[in-house]
Scaffold this motif. Structure first.
Motif, PDB file in Angstrom:
ATOM      1  N   LYS A  35      -6.332   6.914  -5.943  1.00 30.59           N
ATOM      2  CA  LYS A  35      -5.415   5.765  -5.820  1.00 30.59           C
ATOM      3  C   LYS A  35      -4.842   5.691  -4.400  1.00 30.59           C
ATOM      4  O   LYS A  35      -4.660   4.600  -3.871  1.00 30.59           O
ATOM      5  CB  LYS A  35      -4.272   5.900  -6.832  1.00 30.59           C
ATOM      6  N   VAL A  36      -4.577   6.852  -3.804  1.00 26.60           N
ATOM      7  CA  VAL A  36      -4.046   6.861  -2.435  1.00 26.60           C
ATOM      8  C   VAL A  36      -5.113   6.343  -1.472  1.00 26.60           C
ATOM      9  O   VAL A  36      -4.822   5.595  -0.541  1.00 26.60           O
ATOM     10  CB  VAL A  36      -3.555   8.272  -2.024  1.00 26.60           C
ATOM     11  N   LYS A  37      -6.357   6.701  -1.744  1.00 25.85           N
ATOM     12  CA  LYS A  37      -7.465   6.167  -0.935  1.00 25.85           C
ATOM     13  C   LYS A  37      -7.520   4.641  -1.032  1.00 25.85           C
ATOM     14  O   LYS A  37      -7.651   3.942  -0.031  1.00 25.85           O
ATOM     15  CB  LYS A  37      -8.803   6.757  -1.394  1.00 25.85           C
ATOM     16  N   GLU A  38      -7.401   4.138  -2.275  1.00 28.70           N
ATOM     17  CA  GLU A  38      -7.394   2.676  -2.474  1.00 28.70           C
ATOM     18  C   GLU A  38      -6.257   2.037  -1.675  1.00 28.70           C
ATOM     19  O   GLU A  38      -6.425   0.979  -1.076  1.00 28.70           O
ATOM     20  CB  GLU A  38      -7.239   2.332  -3.962  1.00 28.70           C
ATOM     21  N   ALA A  39      -5.095   2.697  -1.689  1.00 30.79           N
ATOM     22  CA  ALA A  39      -3.937   2.182  -0.950  1.00 30.79           C
ATOM     23  C   ALA A  39      -4.222   2.210   0.549  1.00 30.79           C
ATOM     24  O   ALA A  39      -3.978   1.250   1.279  1.00 30.79           O
ATOM     25  CB  ALA A  39      -2.689   2.995  -1.277  1.00 30.79           C
ATOM     26  N   GLN A  40      -4.784   3.321   1.003  1.00 29.86           N
ATOM     27  CA  GLN A  40      -5.088   3.479   2.432  1.00 29.86           C
ATOM     28  C   GLN A  40      -6.113   2.424   2.889  1.00 29.86           C
ATOM     29  O   GLN A  40      -6.071   1.952   4.009  1.00 29.86           O
ATOM     30  CB  GLN A  40      -5.617   4.902   2.673  1.00 29.86           C
ATOM     31  N   LYS A  41      -6.987   2.050   1.950  1.00 29.14           N
ATOM     32  CA  LYS A  41      -8.014   1.050   2.253  1.00 29.14           C
ATOM     33  C   LYS A  41      -7.416  -0.337   2.461  1.00 29.14           C
ATOM     34  O   LYS A  41      -8.028  -1.195   3.099  1.00 29.14           O
ATOM     35  CB  LYS A  41      -8.988   0.999   1.062  1.00 29.14           C
ATOM     36  N   MET A  42      -6.200  -0.550   1.901  1.00 25.72           N
ATOM     37  CA  MET A  42      -5.566  -1.862   2.044  1.00 25.72           C
ATOM     38  C   MET A  42      -5.053  -2.107   3.461  1.00 25.72           C
ATOM     39  O   MET A  42      -4.745  -3.234   3.828  1.00 25.72           O
ATOM     40  CB  MET A  42      -4.376  -1.972   1.072  1.00 25.72           C
ATOM     41  N   ILE A  43      -4.925  -1.031   4.236  1.00 22.05           N
ATOM     42  CA  ILE A  43      -4.407  -1.209   5.601  1.00 22.05           C
ATOM     43  C   ILE A  43      -5.519  -0.957   6.611  1.00 22.05           C
ATOM     44  O   ILE A  43      -6.553  -0.387   6.292  1.00 22.05           O
ATOM     45  CB  ILE A  43      -3.230  -0.256   5.902  1.00 22.05           C
ATOM     46  N   ASP A  44      -5.276  -1.423   7.832  1.00 19.37           N
ATOM     47  CA  ASP A  44      -6.268  -1.264   8.889  1.00 19.37           C
ATOM     48  C   ASP A  44      -5.609  -0.411   9.972  1.00 19.37           C
ATOM     49  O   ASP A  44      -4.559  -0.779  10.496  1.00 19.37           O
ATOM     50  CB  ASP A  44      -6.614  -2.660   9.428  1.00 19.37           C
ATOM     51  N   GLU A  45      -6.195   0.732  10.285  1.00 16.73           N
ATOM     52  CA  GLU A  45      -5.572   1.634  11.248  1.00 16.73           C
ATOM     53  C   GLU A  45      -5.349   0.954  12.596  1.00 16.73           C
ATOM     54  O   GLU A  45      -4.410   1.259  13.317  1.00 16.73           O
ATOM     55  CB  GLU A  45      -6.385   2.926  11.389  1.00 16.73           C
ATOM     56  N   ARG A  46      -6.201  -0.025  12.917  1.00 15.07           N
ATOM     57  CA  ARG A  46      -6.005  -0.731  14.188  1.00 15.07           C
ATOM     58  C   ARG A  46      -4.734  -1.586  14.198  1.00 15.07           C
ATOM     59  O   ARG A  46      -4.310  -2.062  15.233  1.00 15.07           O
ATOM     60  CB  ARG A  46      -7.233  -1.572  14.514  1.00 15.07           C
ATOM     61  N   ALA A  70       0.835  -1.208   0.000  1.00 14.59           N
ATOM     62  CA  ALA A  70       0.000   0.000   0.000  1.00 14.59           C
ATOM     63  C   ALA A  70       0.871   1.260   0.000  1.00 14.59           C
ATOM     64  O   ALA A  70       0.574   2.240  -0.695  1.00 14.59           O
ATOM     65  CB  ALA A  70      -0.923  -0.008   1.213  1.00 14.59           C
ATOM     66  N   ILE A  71       1.966   1.235   0.743  1.00 16.09           N
ATOM     67  CA  ILE A  71       2.845   2.416   0.801  1.00 16.09           C
ATOM     68  C   ILE A  71       3.542   2.624  -0.550  1.00 16.09           C
ATOM     69  O   ILE A  71       3.692   3.762  -1.013  1.00 16.09           O
ATOM     70  CB  ILE A  71       3.836   2.307   1.988  1.00 16.09           C
ATOM     71  N   VAL A  72       3.917   1.530  -1.212  1.00 13.70           N
ATOM     72  CA  VAL A  72       4.511   1.649  -2.554  1.00 13.70           C
ATOM     73  C   VAL A  72       3.496   2.253  -3.528  1.00 13.70           C
ATOM     74  O   VAL A  72       3.813   3.182  -4.287  1.00 13.70           O
ATOM     75  CB  VAL A  72       5.010   0.277  -3.068  1.00 13.70           C
ATOM     76  N   LEU A  73       2.273   1.751  -3.490  1.00  7.07           N
ATOM     77  CA  LEU A  73       1.233   2.269  -4.393  1.00  7.07           C
ATOM     78  C   LEU A  73       1.000   3.757  -4.171  1.00  7.07           C
ATOM     79  O   LEU A  73       0.911   4.540  -5.113  1.00  7.07           O
ATOM     80  CB  LEU A  73      -0.090   1.519  -4.167  1.00  7.07           C
ATOM     81  N   ALA A  74       0.904   4.142  -2.910  1.00  4.50           N
ATOM     82  CA  ALA A  74       0.628   5.550  -2.590  1.00  4.50           C
ATOM     83  C   ALA A  74       1.791   6.451  -3.019  1.00  4.50           C
ATOM     84  O   ALA A  74       1.586   7.593  -3.428  1.00  4.50           O
ATOM     85  CB  ALA A  74       0.367   5.703  -1.094  1.00  4.50           C
ATOM     86  N   THR A  75       3.012   5.929  -2.943  1.00  9.36           N
ATOM     87  CA  THR A  75       4.179   6.716  -3.356  1.00  9.36           C
ATOM     88  C   THR A  75       4.196   6.887  -4.875  1.00  9.36           C
ATOM     89  O   THR A  75       4.467   7.972  -5.389  1.00  9.36           O
ATOM     90  CB  THR A  75       5.481   6.030  -2.875  1.00  9.36           C
ATOM     91  N   THR A  76       3.896   5.810  -5.587  1.00 12.99           N
ATOM     92  CA  THR A  76       3.893   5.873  -7.056  1.00 12.99           C
ATOM     93  C   THR A  76       2.781   6.774  -7.578  1.00 12.99           C
ATOM     94  O   THR A  76       2.985   7.563  -8.490  1.00 12.99           O
ATOM     95  CB  THR A  76       3.690   4.459  -7.643  1.00 12.99           C
ATOM     96  N   PHE A  77       1.589   6.606  -7.012  1.00 13.25           N
ATOM     97  CA  PHE A  77       0.424   7.311  -7.555  1.00 13.25           C
ATOM     98  C   PHE A  77      -0.037   8.450  -6.638  1.00 13.25           C
ATOM     99  O   PHE A  77      -1.225   8.734  -6.541  1.00 13.25           O
ATOM    100  CB  PHE A  77      -0.719   6.317  -7.807  1.00 13.25           C
ATOM    101  N   TRP A  78       0.909   9.126  -5.981  1.00 11.01           N
ATOM    102  CA  TRP A  78       0.554  10.145  -4.976  1.00 11.01           C
ATOM    103  C   TRP A  78      -0.264  11.290  -5.563  1.00 11.01           C
ATOM    104  O   TRP A  78      -1.033  11.942  -4.864  1.00 11.01           O
ATOM    105  CB  TRP A  78       1.810  10.682  -4.286  1.00 11.01           C
ATOM    106  N   GLU A  79      -0.105  11.522  -6.886  1.00  9.42           N
ATOM    107  CA  GLU A  79      -0.826  12.656  -7.473  1.00  9.42           C
ATOM    108  C   GLU A  79      -2.314  12.364  -7.617  1.00  9.42           C
ATOM    109  O   GLU A  79      -3.092  13.267  -7.897  1.00  9.42           O
ATOM    110  CB  GLU A  79      -0.256  12.960  -8.874  1.00  9.42           C
ATOM    111  N   ASP A  80      -2.704  11.108  -7.460  1.00 11.64           N
ATOM    112  CA  ASP A  80      -4.092  10.708  -7.671  1.00 11.64           C
ATOM    113  C   ASP A  80      -4.724  10.314  -6.323  1.00 11.64           C
ATOM    114  O   ASP A  80      -4.535   9.197  -5.846  1.00 11.64           O
ATOM    115  CB  ASP A  80      -4.099   9.520  -8.646  1.00 11.64           C
ATOM    116  N   PRO A  81      -5.479  11.249  -5.683  1.00  8.51           N
ATOM    117  CA  PRO A  81      -6.031  10.980  -4.355  1.00  8.51           C
ATOM    118  C   PRO A  81      -6.878   9.709  -4.295  1.00  8.51           C
ATOM    119  O   PRO A  81      -6.907   9.021  -3.267  1.00  8.51           O
ATOM    120  CB  PRO A  81      -6.910  12.202  -4.074  1.00  8.51           C
TER     121      PRO A  81
END
Lengths: 205, 322
Positions: free
Chosen positions: B289-300, B276-287
């Motif tokens: 895609k970053v949301k999709e990446a953020q969705k892959m992780i669980d804040e807990r 998810a962190i790799v995806l967000a770094t690559t596609f940071w200009e596209d919020p």
């Protein structure tokens, strides 16, 4: 006819350096055209030529698959779009790749360039080197070769034209509209290879 | 093209030799800085084992950084933190195809030499380890292997470049899971760069000289940096990055890439988080895609993290005045 539109694949690696070198090449040659960073399939569908820059081939390959860019690039190359693969870019264009230490690789490849590549063929970063090489076949007698954890070509098919060798290792090739180099022309001040590619795109355009 | 501000042409780390009929040079600034340029827009992950290195490679990281302990464990363990076991570094070098970096203590010339002999691809002279000499960093021009150094502001960054660093990263506050300090550091550097650029554009050499004196670096390096309006080497963010959104934010602030320390392997969902962190770094200009990446992780599952205001150990202050 409009000017040529050249894209630099902007997933990972030294994108900006290639954009700059290509812009300078266009300017020097007096060819009208634009150079853009491309990442999405839509952006890629508009271009007349593509540079796949240096970086980590596993990363560029995997991430271009994620958004469908790889599929679009494949389609464009199959339709004759000129493409210039540098280091990691050349690995991506090839049919087969293995790593010098780790061995056979299962990484996404575009499967066009009929060669087998050895990744990290000259060793690790400490063995990265600069050396003057030559690409006589395309009229470049001297070129400053910058080899960074560079790959080399260990087998090549009969349609592949060898453009340059360093100490018996193949480091630059051409197959139709596909050009690949192990070394990084974008890190040097020498624009001759970018000019060569720009001319290839212009002829095809 | 690589800006070569602060280049040292007769550096001891440059090795000339003939291979066949070809004259070659190794360890030049073009090769060292060029290596860092190939990492741009990528994520470098801290790892302590072969398994973690393979997870990092599969997730799409551009390189791994080998440590004995992750920064948050260094913080807990106390004592002296030194370079990782050579045996583990070598095992990792034999099992992944991406570059392998390792950390040496600030100023510890011999730990650095041992890492060069081990043939790692880059050495991080790092404040995460216990400094060996806080008054003098390693003179990196003596090495063929490139170095990355941490910095909190423009002065630190330029002093490290003057010593031969081929790449800079923000220090942040390592092992806290808190991105706040990294954000401050990159903003500091950006603000100072904007300032010297405008002074350069005004042609005020007197002011640039006084800035060079304040920053304790040569005028030439300040002038060249000011003309570029950016650091003359690749600049990554580091320190406290834990989520895809953290990574994307630092990319938006103008970093060339990301180092993730404890954030991945101190979370409970390391594999997904690494991707998810790799995806967000690559596609940071596209919020989106970053949301999709953020969705892959669980804040807990994120590491708990620390408030950086009341820390007993502020790693970022190590070696910062030198």
């Amino acid at each position: 006819m409009n000017g040529v539109n050249i894209g630099v694949l902007a997933v990972q690696g030294d994108v900006a350096e290639n954009v700059l070198a290509t812009q300078m090449a266009l300017e020097d040659l007096g060819i009208i055209g634009t150079v853009n960073e491309v990442k999405t399939p839509e952006q890629i569908s508009d271009i007349d030529g593509l540079i796949i820059p240096g970086g980590e081939s596993t990363v560029i390959g995997t991430l271009s698959m994620v958004n469908g860019a790889l599929k679009k690039i494949k389609e464009k190359i199959a339709n004759g779009m000129p493409v210039f693969g540098i280091c990691a870019g050349m690995i991506l264009l090839s049919k087969k790749a293995k790593d010098r230490v780790v061995g056979e690789m299962d990484q996404p490849l575009l499967d066009f360039l009929d060669v087998k590549i050895e990744r990290n063929a000259f060793g690790r970063q400490q063995d990265s080197f600069e050396s003057e090489i030559s690409l006589e076949k395309i009229g470049i007698s001297k070129f400053p070769g910058v080899f960074i954890r560079a790959p080399s070509i260990i087998e090549s098919g009969k349609n592949v034209e060898v453009l340059s060798k360093f100490n018996e290792k193949i480091v630059a090739v051409k197959q139709g509209n596909i050009v690949g180099t192990s070394f990084h022309p974008e890190l040097t001040g020498d624009l001759s290879l970018h000019k060569y590619f720009v001319n290839l795109v212009k002829t095809k355009h | 093209m690589i800006p070569l501000a602060g280049d040292l042409n007769d550096a001891k780390g440059i090795i000339k030799e003939n291979i066949g009929s070809f004259g070659t040079k190794r360890g030049t600034s073009t090769l060292k800085r060029g290596f860092a340029h190939m990492l741009k827009n990528g994520v470098v992950m801290d790892v302590t084992t072969v398994e973690q290195a393979q997870i990092a490679e599969d997730a799409g990281s551009v390189a791994v950084m080998v440590l004995d302990k992750l920064p948050s464990d260094v913080r807990k363990a106390g004592g002296v933190a030194r370079t990782a076991s050579i045996r583990i570094i070598q095992e990792i070098m034999d099992s992944v195809t991406i570059p392998v970096m390792a950390k040496c203590r600030i100023g510890h010339v011999y730990e650095a030499m041992v890492l060069q002999e081990t043939n790692v691809d880059m050495i991080d002279e790092s404040e995460v380890l216990t400094p060996a000499d806080e008054t003098r960093h390693v003179w990196k021009w003596d090495f063929t292997t490139p170095f990355v150094n941490g910095a909190r502001n423009l002065g630190e960054a330029l002093r490290r470049i003057e010593e031969g660093a081929a790449m800079i990263r923000t220090k942040g506050e390592p092992g806290t899971g808190n991105v706040a300090e990294a954000v401050i550091h990159i903003k500091n550097v950006n603000n100072e760069l904007r300032r010297i650029k405008s002074i350069y554009d005004d042609g005020d050499h007197q002011d640039l000289i006084s800035i060079a004196r304040d920053l304790k670096v040569s005028y030439t390096l300040v002038e060249q940096t000011a003309s570029l309006g950016r650091l003359p080497v690749v600049n990554f963010a580091a320190g406290g990055i834990s989520t895809p959104a953290d990574a994307a934010y630092l990319m938006k602030l103008g970093c060339d890439g990301i180092f993730v320390g404890s954030g991945i392997f101190k979370s409970d969902d390391a594999k997904e988080r690494a991707q998810a962190i790799v995806l967000a770094t690559t596609f940071w200009e596209d919020p989106n895609k970053v949301k999709e990446a953020q969705k892959m992780i669980d804040e807990r599952q994120s590491m708990l993290g620390l408030d950086t205001k009341n820390l007993e150990l502020r790693m970022q202050e190590r070696g910062s005045t030198a």
